[in-house]
Structure formats: structure tokens, C-alpha cells
Write an enzyme that holds these catalytic residues in place. Structure first.
Site, PDB file in Angstrom:
ATOM      1  N   THR A  17       0.819  -1.150   0.067  1.00  0.00           N
ATOM      2  CA  THR A  17       0.093   0.049  -0.089  1.00  0.00           C
ATOM      3  C   THR A  17       0.893   1.237  -0.103  1.00  0.00           C
ATOM      4  OG1 THR A  17      -1.709  -1.076   1.230  1.00  0.00           O
ATOM      5  CG2 THR A  17      -1.723   1.217   1.676  1.00  0.00           C
ATOM      6  N   ASP A  33      -4.034   4.676  -1.292  1.00  0.00           N
ATOM      7  CA  ASP A  33      -4.448   4.012  -2.556  1.00  0.00           C
ATOM      8  C   ASP A  33      -5.645   2.975  -2.353  1.00  0.00           C
ATOM      9  OD1 ASP A  33      -2.717   1.140  -3.460  1.00  0.00           O
ATOM     10  OD2 ASP A  33      -2.594   1.930  -1.355  1.00  0.00           O
ATOM     11  N   ARG A  35      -5.545  -0.373  -3.659  1.00  0.00           N
ATOM     12  CA  ARG A  35      -5.332  -1.766  -4.407  1.00  0.00           C
ATOM     13  C   ARG A  35      -5.064  -2.738  -3.407  1.00  0.00           C
ATOM     14  NH1 ARG A  35      -0.604  -2.549  -8.683  1.00  0.00           N
ATOM     15  NH2 ARG A  35      -1.971  -1.926 -10.140  1.00  0.00           N
ATOM     16  N   LYS A  49      -9.331   1.692   2.157  1.00  0.00           N
ATOM     17  CA  LYS A  49      -8.217   1.532   3.266  1.00  0.00           C
ATOM     18  C   LYS A  49      -8.041   2.578   4.301  1.00  0.00           C
ATOM     19  CE  LYS A  49      -5.256  -0.539  -0.144  1.00  0.00           C
ATOM     20  NZ  LYS A  49      -3.866  -0.547  -0.612  1.00  0.00           N
ATOM     21  N   GLY A  63      -0.616  -3.463   5.508  1.00  0.00           N
ATOM     22  CA  GLY A  63      -0.218  -4.714   5.958  1.00  0.00           C
ATOM     23  C   GLY A  63      -1.219  -5.651   5.757  1.00  0.00           C
ATOM     24  N   SER A 145       4.211  -0.431   1.526  1.00  0.00           N
ATOM     25  CA  SER A 145       5.214  -0.370   0.623  1.00  0.00           C
ATOM     26  C   SER A 145       5.566   0.658  -0.354  1.00  0.00           C
ATOM     27  CB  SER A 145       4.976  -1.519  -0.276  1.00  0.00           C
ATOM     28  OG  SER A 145       3.669  -1.311  -1.111  1.00  0.00           O
ATOM     29  N   ASP A 182       5.384   2.567  -7.156  1.00  0.00           N
ATOM     30  CA  ASP A 182       5.325   1.233  -6.392  1.00  0.00           C
ATOM     31  C   ASP A 182       4.301   0.042  -6.940  1.00  0.00           C
ATOM     32  OD1 ASP A 182       3.732   0.184  -3.469  1.00  0.00           O
ATOM     33  OD2 ASP A 182       5.907  -0.710  -4.199  1.00  0.00           O
ATOM     34  N   SER A 185       1.175  -0.745  -4.852  1.00  0.00           N
ATOM     35  CA  SER A 185      -0.010   0.120  -4.825  1.00  0.00           C
ATOM     36  C   SER A 185      -0.468   0.508  -6.139  1.00  0.00           C
ATOM     37  CB  SER A 185       0.454   1.459  -4.093  1.00  0.00           C
ATOM     38  OG  SER A 185       1.377   1.333  -3.128  1.00  0.00           O
TER      39      SER A 185
END
Lengths: 250, 204
Positions: A17, A33, A35, A49, A63, A145, A182, A185
Site C-alpha cells: 500500500t 491508494d 489496491r 483503506k 499490511g 510499501s 510502487d 499500490s
């Protein structure tokens, strides 16, 4: 032990994320984000999220998805009970302490990395909570991430006393940086603005990844699928309504 | 081999116009040996709610029995059926109870909620819900199913179209997966009836 015998443990759904938060002039802005991944596969292209904790407190989670949802739901219920008990608006530090105690108790096995933000009687607050239970109090924070990509944007462009629009623009930029750089994400940007007056949850505030390649005709299957057996069960109405029935006897 | 790939499974649920379809394959295997070709993965919870369980078959059976038990108690107390959203929360809570020793199952829940609005949802083995508006997939063939559904899905399909789409997506995906297949089982549910159909597929 099972791993030694060649049985690999299942891969849980993670929100690899980018989540961010920053303090602006009148409160706190959170961003995330959308995803959700299961190993290398995207299993949800538009998940949420940013979780509700209290009317004035929201929490972004990175996580393991089940852990972030379960821990934020649990603390949200505990906060509501506490509000009933005390008759007061919840404070961000209360949510912080409940979360960190729970995560420390489980020694990092509950893999939830959170960005907690809210505005209470003592002012705006922003905290990060790590899976082992440590916390930081910061003017701007990123987790997940994509945190390095987002932090790069914050470190270069953050300043104190941002206005609402500047703050939203900066948060969106940071999340976009995570989405595009990233691999964990992606998809859309969610933003949540919390001030003393109330909160504004901008779901899918920006959608920089629309699906542009769909064939408008779609797939049509002229050759029918071969069916071996068909069973049709009609669903009856459960209650029969009798108009003008007899009156009940006393 | 992963514990999820011990028995092999493929499950998909799709939303249509005031209806939904839930489909599964029919193979039950022990690693690479097939031991049954008529295994039921999708079970009815009540007339308008279906549950499919992929993954380890023994955990799927036990989890199904626990959920039916909870639903029957709910029916006795509330004197009505559970809404699909409520049922999804129940399944999520039961799975998270076993956070550090989970049931090796991935459920797919499909039902008609208030005002006959179709509801579909899937979860990972520890209860992280994924509510989708178009389709959800689970099982060993899930990667192929993601691709097939992503390209074949259209919004607001009628029940007959929905059946064709779900069947084609399921059969083409299980053909690319060694551990699932041996036919298909499709339920298409509208507010007035439930159509259960068995598909003919490759028997390898």
C-alpha cells in the site's frame, strides 16, 4: 514446522500500500491508494483503506488486510463504548493507546501498520503505529510499501500551515507517486479531511487509472454451453396475505 | 504443494441485472489423483443466499456446518433469514477467530439483499472481505478466472446472458488448471426462481 515438510503457508491478502497523513492549518488530511493484492495478483481494484474509528478520527491501514480491518473495527467499537461511558467525544490518543496495546500484546504477529489521524478537543493529531506496537507523532507521515515514494514528495513539498486545498493536492500527489512507482499500490486515490467542524470522506477523489480498453461490443457467445441437467426451483412467497379475513376470536 | 492446492477448486460469482450467478467446478482430488467428480462446493444457506467454499475440503465442510448452525440459531431468534451483508460479516468474524491457525478455505458468498439487489463477496482464509460490484473468484484456478471474468464481464446482464458468461469464464479457466474441472455446477438466482444447471466440460 509445516514449512520444513514442504507445505508452504497460504499467502494472505495484503494491502501492499501507500498510506499518508498530514497536519494542515485546520486539522488532518489522510490519503490512501485502493489496491489489494494476494501475492502478485491484484484481488481488489477498489478497496477501502481509510477506516472509520470515531466521528472525528479515521485510520489508514497497511499490511495484512484482515488484521487492519479487524483491529480498526475492534478499537472503533471500544471507542464507542468509551464514549457512552464518559459522555465525551473520543480523543486520538485514546485510539492510539488501545491500538498500540493490542498490537504489542501480539508481538507483531497482527501485521497492521496504521496511520491514525483526527481532531479532538486538544487539537489535530497524527500518529503512525507499527505492527510491533511502537508509535510516532508526526506532522506528516507515510506507511506501506509505497511509503518511500510518498515520503519523497512530502519531504520536498510539505510546509506548516497549509490550506485545505494545498493539503489535499499534496496528499494526492504523494499517493499518486506511490501508485505509479510502487508495484504494490495502484488504482485510485482516497482522501479524508478531518477538521473541528466535521469530516469529509472523498472516496475515489482521483481516478488516474481508468479502464480504457474495453470493447464496447463485449463478448457474445453464439454457441451455447452444453448443459447436462437443469433443475428449476421456484421461490414461493413465504407469507400468504388474506384480505378481509375473519376477526380473531377472543 | 500448498495446502490450498491439496483438493483443487474453482469458484466464481457474478452480478447481473437483479440476479446473480455462482458457479463451481466438480472435481475433488487428493493432490494429483481425482477421487470424486460430483463434489458439491456451493451450498444453500437460505432461498436467497448461497455460499461456495474453495480450498481444503475438510475445512470447507466443517466451516459450512458451523455457519449453518449459526444461521439456524439466527432464524430462531430473529424469525427471519439473514441478509447477505450480515452473513458475510458473520463468516469474516468466524474466520478471524482462528487468525493464527486458520481454516484453509476461501469462501464466496452470493445473495439477494433488500429490494432484490444482488450482493457478492469473497474473503481470504482469515476473513478479509472483498466486496465487489462485478465478480469475485476463488480457488486454484483463480488467476485464470480473474483474466476470463475481467474480459467477459458486462454490466447488467439478463439471467440467460449471465449464465452463458459465467459458464464460459468457468470452463475456459478450469481447462487451464490441472487441479479443477470435470464439469461445472452453475446456480443462477433471480427473485422468483433458482436455476441449477450442470455443465458438460473436459473430463481431464
Amino acid at each position: 514446522m509445516l514449512a520444513k515438510k514442504g507445505v508452504n503457508p497460504p499467502s494472505f491478502r495484503k494491502t501492499g500500500t501507500t498510506i499518508v497523513g498530514l497536519v494542515f492549518q485546520y486539522g488532518v488530511i489522510l490519503g490512501a491508494d485502493t489496491r489489494a493484492t494476494e501475492g502478485p495478483i491484484v484481488c481488489d481494484k477498489n478497496c477501502e483503506k481509510i477506516h472509520y474509528m470515531a466521528p472525528n478520527i479515521y485510520c489508514c491501514g497497511a499490511g495484512t488486510a484482515a488484521d487492519t480491518e479487524a483491529v480498526t473495527d475492534m478499537v472503533s467499537s471500544q471507542l464507542q463504548l468509551h464514549r457512552y461511558h464518559t459522555g465525551r467525544e473520543s480523543r486520538v490518543v485514546t485510539a492510539l493507546t488501545l491500538l498500540k496495546r493490542h498490537l504489542f500484546n501480539y508481538q507483531g504477529y497482527v501485521s497492521a501498520a496504521l496511520v491514525l489521524g483526527g481532531v479532538d478537543v486538544t487539537g489535530p493529531h497524527l500518529h503512525t503505529i507499527y505492527p510491533h506496537g511502537s508509535t510516532d507523532t508526526l506532522p506528516f507521515a507515510t506507511m506501506g510499501s509505497g511509503s518511500l515514494a510518498a515520503m519523497a514528495v512530502f519531504e520536498s513539498k510539505y510546509k506548516e500551515g497549509l490550506t485545505r486545498n494545498e493539503g489535499i493536492k499534496l496528499v494526492t500527489e504523494a499517493i499518486c507517486s506511490g501508485i505509479f512507482n510502487d508495484l504494490g499500490s495502484g488504482s485510485n486515490v482516497d482522501v479524508c479531511v478531518i477538521t473541528k467542524g466535521g469530516k469529509e470522506y472523498l472516496r475515489n477523489h482521483l481516478q488516474p487509472n481508468p479502464r480504457t480498453y474495453t470493447n464496447s461490443k463485449g463478448y457474445s457467445f453464439p454457441k451455447k454451453t452444453e448443459v447436462l441437467l437443469t433443475k428449476i426451483i421456484p421461490l414461493k412467497e413465504k407469507v400468504e396475505i388474506i384480505e378481509g379475513g375473519d376477526a380473531m376470536e377472543e | 504443494m500448498s495446502i490450498f492446492e491439496y483438493n483443487g477448486s474453482a469458484l466464481v460469482a457474478m452480478v447481473g441485472k437483479n440476479c446473480f450467478a455462482i458457479a463451481s467446478d466438480r472435481r475433488l482430488g487428493v493432490q494429483l489423483q481425482t477421487i470424486a467428480t460430483d463434489f458439491q462446493r456451493i451450498s444453500k444457506i437460505h432461498d436467497r443466499l448461497f455460499l461456495g467454499l474453495s480450498g481444503l475440503a475438510t475445512d470447507a465442510q466443517t466451516l459450512y456446518q458451523r455457519l449453518v448452525f449459526r444461521h439456524k440459531l439466527y432464524q430462531l431468534r430473529e424469525e427471519r433469514d439473514m441478509k447477505p451483508e450480515t452473513f458475510a460479516n458473520l463468516v469474516s468474524a468466524i474466520l478471524y477467530e482462528k487468525r493464527f491457525g486458520p481454516y484453509f478455505c476461501q469462501p464466496v458468498i452470493a445473495g439477494l439483499g433488500d429490494e432484490d439487489k444482488p450482493f457478492i463477496c469473497t474473503m481470504d482464509s482469515i476473513g478479509a472481505k472483498e466486496l465487489a460490484k462485478d465478480f469475485v473468484v476463488a480457488g486454484t484456478a483463480s488467476e485464470s478466472l480473474y483474466g476470463a471474468c475481467e474480459s467477459m464481464f458486462k454490466q447488467d446482464m439478463e439471467p440467460e446472458d449471465l449464465f452463458e458468461t459465467v459458464s464460459q469464464a468457468l470452463l475456459s479457466s478450469v481447462d487451464r488448471d490441472c487441479l479443477s474441472g470435470w464439469g461445472g455446477h452453475v446456480y443462477v438466482v433471480t427473485p422468483t426462481e433458482v436455476k441449477e444447471r450442470i455443465l458438460k466440460g473436459r473430463m481431464d
